[in-house]
Motif scaffolding. Structure first.
Motif, mmCIF file in Angstrom:
data_model
loop_
_atom_site.group_PDB
_atom_site.id
_atom_site.type_symbol
_atom_site.label_atom_id
_atom_site.label_comp_id
_atom_site.label_asym_id
_atom_site.label_seq_id
_atom_site.Cartn_x
_atom_site.Cartn_y
_atom_site.Cartn_z
ATOM 1 N N GLN A 3 0.829 -1.205 0.000
ATOM 2 C CA GLN A 3 0.000 0.000 0.000
ATOM 3 C C GLN A 3 0.865 1.258 0.000
ATOM 4 N N ARG A 6 2.188 1.791 -3.479
ATOM 5 C CA ARG A 6 1.153 2.399 -4.318
ATOM 6 C C ARG A 6 1.044 3.901 -4.058
ATOM 7 N N ARG A 35 -0.640 -6.623 -6.817
ATOM 8 C CA ARG A 35 -2.017 -6.237 -6.498
ATOM 9 C C ARG A 35 -2.166 -4.727 -6.312
ATOM 10 N N CYS A 36 -1.086 -4.065 -5.941
ATOM 11 C CA CYS A 36 -1.174 -2.655 -5.580
ATOM 12 C C CYS A 36 -0.475 -1.723 -6.560
ATOM 13 N N CYS A 75 -5.854 -4.564 -2.563
ATOM 14 C CA CYS A 75 -4.531 -4.121 -2.167
ATOM 15 C C CYS A 75 -4.443 -4.048 -0.653
#
Length: 75
Positions: A3, A6, A35-36, A75
């Motif tokens: 995270q 990101r 995923r992020c 995420c």
């Protein structure tokens, strides 16, 4: 960490990042970070000597980590 990657990528406009981690962690780290982060991930392993007993332990640890990662969405 994913995270935060990101957030920083958005803040600074990053399109590609290099991730340095241990050999046993590369696959799971890529899975989670993908995923992020929509950009290109370049995975690099840190140089280290890994004993056979550590490989066995980390295989079990990473497998458990994958199970946990699969159980989380987003995420």
């Amino acid at each position: 960490e994913a995270q935060e990657l990101r957030r920083l990528a958005h803040l600074y406009g990053w399109k590609r990042v290099i991730v340095v981690t241990s050999v046993p962690h590369i696959s799971r780290a890529r899975f989670i970070l993908d995923r992020c982060f929509d950009g290109e991930l370049v995975m690099a392993s840190s140089p280290e000597d890994i004993s056979l007993s550590y490989w066995a332990w980390t295989y079990a640890y990473q497998t458990a980590g994958y199970v946990r990662a699969f159980s989380h969405t987003g995420c």
